[in-house]
Design a protein around this motif. Structure first.
Motif, PDB file in Angstrom:
ATOM      1  N   ILE A  10      30.495 -15.591  22.395  1.00  0.00           N
ATOM      2  CA  ILE A  10      29.681 -15.728  21.182  1.00  0.00           C
ATOM      3  C   ILE A  10      30.473 -16.465  20.105  1.00  0.00           C
ATOM      4  O   ILE A  10      29.969 -17.378  19.448  1.00  0.00           O
ATOM      5  N   LEU A  11      31.728 -16.100  19.941  1.00  0.00           N
ATOM      6  CA  LEU A  11      32.559 -16.723  18.916  1.00  0.00           C
ATOM      7  C   LEU A  11      32.838 -18.194  19.194  1.00  0.00           C
ATOM      8  O   LEU A  11      32.971 -18.990  18.274  1.00  0.00           O
ATOM      9  N   SER A  12      32.928 -18.559  20.452  1.00  0.00           N
ATOM     10  CA  SER A  12      33.268 -19.945  20.785  1.00  0.00           C
ATOM     11  C   SER A  12      32.055 -20.872  20.783  1.00  0.00           C
ATOM     12  O   SER A  12      32.209 -22.084  20.869  1.00  0.00           O
ATOM     13  N   SER A  13      30.869 -20.321  20.645  1.00  0.00           N
ATOM     14  CA  SER A  13      29.654 -21.130  20.641  1.00  0.00           C
ATOM     15  C   SER A  13      29.522 -21.901  19.323  1.00  0.00           C
ATOM     16  O   SER A  13      29.498 -21.314  18.245  1.00  0.00           O
ATOM     17  N   VAL A  14      29.430 -23.209  19.438  1.00  0.00           N
ATOM     18  CA  VAL A  14      29.291 -24.062  18.249  1.00  0.00           C
ATOM     19  C   VAL A  14      27.929 -23.842  17.585  1.00  0.00           C
ATOM     20  O   VAL A  14      27.810 -23.921  16.361  1.00  0.00           O
ATOM     21  N   GLU A  15      26.918 -23.520  18.367  1.00  0.00           N
ATOM     22  CA  GLU A  15      25.567 -23.341  17.835  1.00  0.00           C
ATOM     23  C   GLU A  15      25.355 -21.983  17.186  1.00  0.00           C
ATOM     24  O   GLU A  15      24.359 -21.772  16.503  1.00  0.00           O
ATOM     25  N   GLU A  16      26.268 -21.050  17.397  1.00  0.00           N
ATOM     26  CA  GLU A  16      26.070 -19.695  16.876  1.00  0.00           C
ATOM     27  C   GLU A  16      26.137 -19.682  15.350  1.00  0.00           C
ATOM     28  O   GLU A  16      26.903 -20.396  14.730  1.00  0.00           O
ATOM     29  N   SER A  17      25.311 -18.848  14.758  1.00  0.00           N
ATOM     30  CA  SER A  17      25.243 -18.700  13.308  1.00  0.00           C
ATOM     31  C   SER A  17      26.550 -18.134  12.761  1.00  0.00           C
ATOM     32  O   SER A  17      27.203 -17.304  13.392  1.00  0.00           O
ATOM     33  N   LEU A  51      43.877 -17.828  23.041  1.00  0.00           N
ATOM     34  CA  LEU A  51      43.212 -18.856  23.853  1.00  0.00           C
ATOM     35  C   LEU A  51      42.871 -20.045  22.964  1.00  0.00           C
ATOM     36  O   LEU A  51      42.399 -19.874  21.841  1.00  0.00           O
ATOM     37  N   GLU A  52      43.115 -21.244  23.460  1.00  0.00           N
ATOM     38  CA  GLU A  52      42.972 -22.436  22.621  1.00  0.00           C
ATOM     39  C   GLU A  52      41.559 -22.657  22.101  1.00  0.00           C
ATOM     40  O   GLU A  52      41.372 -23.010  20.948  1.00  0.00           O
ATOM     41  N   VAL A  53      40.566 -22.483  22.940  1.00  0.00           N
ATOM     42  CA  VAL A  53      39.194 -22.804  22.539  1.00  0.00           C
ATOM     43  C   VAL A  53      38.436 -21.587  22.035  1.00  0.00           C
ATOM     44  O   VAL A  53      37.763 -21.650  21.014  1.00  0.00           O
ATOM     45  N   SER A  54      38.561 -20.476  22.721  1.00  0.00           N
ATOM     46  CA  SER A  54      37.730 -19.314  22.382  1.00  0.00           C
ATOM     47  C   SER A  54      38.513 -18.133  21.841  1.00  0.00           C
ATOM     48  O   SER A  54      37.952 -17.064  21.658  1.00  0.00           O
ATOM     49  N   GLY A  55      39.779 -18.296  21.578  1.00  0.00           N
ATOM     50  CA  GLY A  55      40.591 -17.183  21.123  1.00  0.00           C
ATOM     51  C   GLY A  55      40.376 -16.839  19.660  1.00  0.00           C
ATOM     52  O   GLY A  55      39.779 -17.595  18.889  1.00  0.00           O
ATOM     53  N   PHE A  56      40.877 -15.687  19.292  1.00  0.00           N
ATOM     54  CA  PHE A  56      40.710 -15.194  17.925  1.00  0.00           C
ATOM     55  C   PHE A  56      41.354 -16.140  16.916  1.00  0.00           C
ATOM     56  O   PHE A  56      40.765 -16.477  15.894  1.00  0.00           O
ATOM     57  N   TYR A  57      42.576 -16.585  17.200  1.00  0.00           N
ATOM     58  CA  TYR A  57      43.268 -17.458  16.255  1.00  0.00           C
ATOM     59  C   TYR A  57      42.649 -18.852  16.196  1.00  0.00           C
ATOM     60  O   TYR A  57      42.811 -19.556  15.207  1.00  0.00           O
ATOM     61  N   ALA A  58      41.920 -19.244  17.220  1.00  0.00           N
ATOM     62  CA  ALA A  58      41.221 -20.535  17.204  1.00  0.00           C
ATOM     63  C   ALA A  58      40.140 -20.553  16.122  1.00  0.00           C
ATOM     64  O   ALA A  58      39.741 -21.619  15.651  1.00  0.00           O
ATOM     65  N   LEU A  59      39.701 -19.377  15.706  1.00  0.00           N
ATOM     66  CA  LEU A  59      38.678 -19.291  14.657  1.00  0.00           C
ATOM     67  C   LEU A  59      39.202 -19.762  13.303  1.00  0.00           C
ATOM     68  O   LEU A  59      38.426 -20.058  12.403  1.00  0.00           O
ATOM     69  N   LEU A  60      40.511 -19.852  13.174  1.00  0.00           N
ATOM     70  CA  LEU A  60      41.083 -20.380  11.935  1.00  0.00           C
ATOM     71  C   LEU A  60      40.799 -21.867  11.773  1.00  0.00           C
ATOM     72  O   LEU A  60      41.007 -22.427  10.698  1.00  0.00           O
TER      73      LEU A  60
END
Length: 129
Positions: free
Chosen positions: A57-64, A92-101
């Motif tokens: 869910i977090l890695s989805s570009v379309e997600e609100s 994780l590079e794409v879907s990891g927690f720190y990638a959300l930064l």
């Protein structure tokens, strides 16, 4: 722990999170993610089985941004309860927690920083052990 309806199918709340045909139902998806997250806090087994879904869910570009920020806050709670279960997902590079930064939405980045800061302030120090 497996949440099922009377017919044996996965609980509708959980199904709503995983259904790509429901992008217009923002409130339903937000409530479904909140429910999923609370069930994860209640059971480590359930958490281990559904962590991949939360990070998908977090890695989805379309997600609100609303769903993403709710999920980030819930992951902060999960990190306090089951840190070892979430550790593989953090960097994780794409879907990891720190990638959300690096998320395109400033609100998602902001909540990620707030959760990281809260985790730093509330983590037990080595002296407390």
């Amino acid at each position: 722990m497996c949440i099922r309806d009377r017919g044996g199918a996965p609980a509708p709340t959980i199904s709503a999170v995983d259904n790509d045909s429901l992008p217009a139902y923002l409130q339903l998806r937000s409530c479904a993610v909140a429910s999923l997250s609370k069930l994860c806090v209640a059971s480590e087994e359930f958490c281990n089985k559904n962590l991949k879904l939360l990070f998908t869910i977090l890695s989805s570009v379309e997600e609100s941004w609303v769903v993403k920020t709710n999920t980030i806050t819930a992951l902060g709670d999960l990190l306090c309860v089951y840190p070892n279960a979430l550790e593989p997902y953090l960097s994780l590079e794409v879907s990891g927690f720190y990638a959300l930064l690096q998320d395109p939405d400033v609100r998602v980045r902001s909540v990620t920083v707030q959760v990281c800061t809260c985790l730093l302030y509330t983590s037990p120090s080595p002296r407390d052990s």
